[in-house]
Scaffold this motif. Structure first.
Motif, PDB file in Angstrom:
ATOM      1  N   GLY A  93       0.802  -1.223   0.000  1.00 46.04           N
ATOM      2  CA  GLY A  93       0.000   0.000   0.000  1.00 46.04           C
ATOM      3  C   GLY A  93       0.829   1.263   0.000  1.00 46.04           C
ATOM      4  O   GLY A  93       0.304   2.353  -0.195  1.00 46.04           O
ATOM      5  N   ILE A  94       2.153   1.133   0.203  1.00 41.96           N
ATOM      6  CA  ILE A  94       2.975   2.334   0.352  1.00 41.96           C
ATOM      7  C   ILE A  94       3.724   2.583  -0.944  1.00 41.96           C
ATOM      8  O   ILE A  94       4.399   1.690  -1.466  1.00 41.96           O
ATOM      9  N   ARG A  95       3.634   3.786  -1.444  1.00 46.07           N
ATOM     10  CA  ARG A  95       4.312   4.141  -2.700  1.00 46.07           C
ATOM     11  C   ARG A  95       5.148   5.401  -2.497  1.00 46.07           C
ATOM     12  O   ARG A  95       4.727   6.302  -1.770  1.00 46.07           O
ATOM     13  N   PRO A  96       6.320   5.492  -3.177  1.00 43.47           N
ATOM     14  CA  PRO A  96       7.079   6.745  -3.090  1.00 43.47           C
ATOM     15  C   PRO A  96       6.364   7.859  -3.841  1.00 43.47           C
ATOM     16  O   PRO A  96       5.495   7.591  -4.672  1.00 43.47           O
TER      17      PRO A  96
END
Ligand SMILES: Cc1ncc(COP(=O)(O)O)c(C=O)c1O
Length: 476
Positions: A93-96
């Motif tokens: 779920g985490i994106r840069p």
């Protein structure tokens, strides 16, 4: 080892301890030969009975994970069942931020050492003054060298700042006092700090094209609109710099990667342009210490009368990239902001290396080392130039150069070589050589000679010529 185990208030505690130790062995956190805490001690820590821990250990021993040595303790077995890798969670779920989505890495180590290493940007580790450095580090590594609390000035160690100011004043005629020098982790960090204090998101930053990809990528990551400006035989094409450019990044002493020096006329034109457009120039003087022929031209920094040139230097070529040591000389008006930016980022460089380098410079050892290395690189530069001119003239031009650690050979206009296919074959043949396209140029090669000694150069180039000949034959 002090190994983290948790047991719940209820449930099968023997199995819980057993499983946690087994998993740690399987994924390599506990390695063969490591000693486990005595069962009494672990039981005390976990607030369980000693018998609980002893039973878990027994089971692990029976399955071959542990061995008990009488009188010595319990150890991870040397011939345990296979291992598996334990990685951090994927974090789906985490994106840069979008700007980082297409980020790439540069210059990663080759998985296997190529037989003929013509990669750019590396000095010869055999020339590094290992003995002297060891002596200096051990001299420095004493409490008296450092401030009691272990931290120092974010601008860098005072001895080193003074040593660099003196050194570049003499060797490069850069105008700088010790207070003007900011010690950085390589040229790259100097560029980062400059970007942090000068670039507003959307600002135009002009870079040379072809040029140095890590600089370009960095400015892009800081929110700049990075624009490539062509380079001709005299240097960056000043008339093609966008009028809105706030910053111009350039390598005047030894253009990266073409290898040419910026002419005096072009230096003057660039400084005039910057003054007219109220822009700032970053002068990256990354490898100009190694000069083989002509006298170096004055840096932009010392020609500039208006305080708009930021001079960046590095010890990555003169000594080694492993030191991660560089510096920045900036106008006084930026000093406070740069020092704060440095402190907010990572405070300062590691201190042992800074003081060792200060003494290395002050004792005249850097100057001596550069003279010695220059003789060696001049020899390699001459050998490559000669062989390219003799044996590769049908295919490649050689851009004249007389400094640094690499030279550039663009494909001749009429030569029909599929460079991508050639690159694949050279890699298979144990030759590492960079393509000019990697740096935003046309087809061609950039030959570095820091990683290959003079006796291997002819064999490496003969092998490359052989591949090209076979290739030509195969095409016709
Ligand atoms: C143009 C240029 N600038 C700077 C550097 C050195 O950077 P750093 O001091 O960050 O290792 C290199 C190294 O290849 C370079 O080619």
């Amino acid at each position: 080892v002090d190994f983290q185990i948790t047991v719940g208030a209820r449930g099968d505690r023997v199995t819980s301890i057993y499983a946690q130790v087994r998993d740690a062995i399987l994924d390599g956190r506990l390695r063969a030969g490591e000693q486990l805490p005595p069962s009494r001690e672990l039981a005390g820590r976990l607030l369980v009975s000693r018998n609980t821990v002893a039973l878990a250990y027994e089971r692990l021993t029976a399955e071959g994970f542990l061995v008990a040595k009488v009188g010595a303790g319990t150890f991870v077995s040397g011939d345990r069942p296979g291992t598996r890798t334990r990685t951090a969670p994927e974090g789906t779920g985490i994106r840069p931020r979008a700007i980082w989505a297409d980020a790439q890495l540069f210059g990663l180590p080759h998985p296997t050492q190529p037989k003929f290493n013509f990669s750019v940007g590396i000095p010869d580790p055999r020339l590094f003054p290992w003995e002297t450095w060891r002596r200096l580090v051990s001299q420095v590594l004493r409490p008296a060298t450092f401030r009691p609390n272990g931290y120092d000035d974010p601008a860098g160690n005072a001895e080193l700042r003074a040593a660099i100011a003196r050194y570049i004043g003499v060797s490069r005629s850069v105008r700088a006092a010790a207070e003007d020098v900011l010690i950085t982790r390589g040229a790259q960090q100097a560029l980062d700090l400059i970007g942090r204090v000068l670039i507003e998101p959307g600002d135009v930053v002009a870079v040379e094209e072809p040029g140095y990809p890590p600089a370009r990528a960095l400015f892009h990551s800081l929110g700049a609109r990075v624009t490539g400006v062509p380079v001709d035989s005299e240097g960056i094409a000043v008339q093609s710099i966008p009028r809105t450019a706030r910053l111009v990044y350039t390598t005047p002493s030894h253009q990266f990667p073409l290898g040419t020096a910026m002419s005096m006329a072009r230096r003057t034109a660039l400084l005039d342009w910057a003054q007219r457009h109220d822009a700032v120039i970053i002068e990256d003087d990354y490898d100009s210490e190694f000069r083989f022929a002509d006298r170096p031209l004055e840096p932009l920094q010392s020609l500039d009368r208006t305080g708009r040139v930021l001079y960046v230097g590095s010890f990555a070529k003169t000594l080694s990239p492993m030191l991660r040591m560089g510096f920045l000389v900036a106008p006084g008006s930026l000093r406070d902001a740069l020092h704060a930016a440095r402190q907010y980022t990572d405070w300062h460089n590691e201190l042992v290396g800074q003081v060792a380098l200060a003494r290395f410079i002050d004792d005249g050892l850097l100057a001596r080392h550069v003279r010695k290395a220059t003789r060696e690189y001049a020899r390699r530069h001459a050998i490559i130039s000669r062989i390219l001119a003799q044996d590769f003239a049908d295919w490649f031009d050689v851009i004249p150069s007389s400094a640094g650690l690499h030279l550039c050979a663009p494909l001749r206009p009429h030569a029909t070589i599929d460079m991508a296919a050639l690159a694949a074959q050279t890699t298979d043949a144990g030759i590492a050589v960079d393509q000019l396209t990697t740096f935003g140029g046309g087809p061609g090669f950039v030959f570095g000679y820091g990683g290959i000694n003079d006796t291997d150069i002819p064999a490496g180039l003969a092998r490359l010529a052989g591949i090209i000949q076979g290739f030509q034959f195969w095409r016709s």
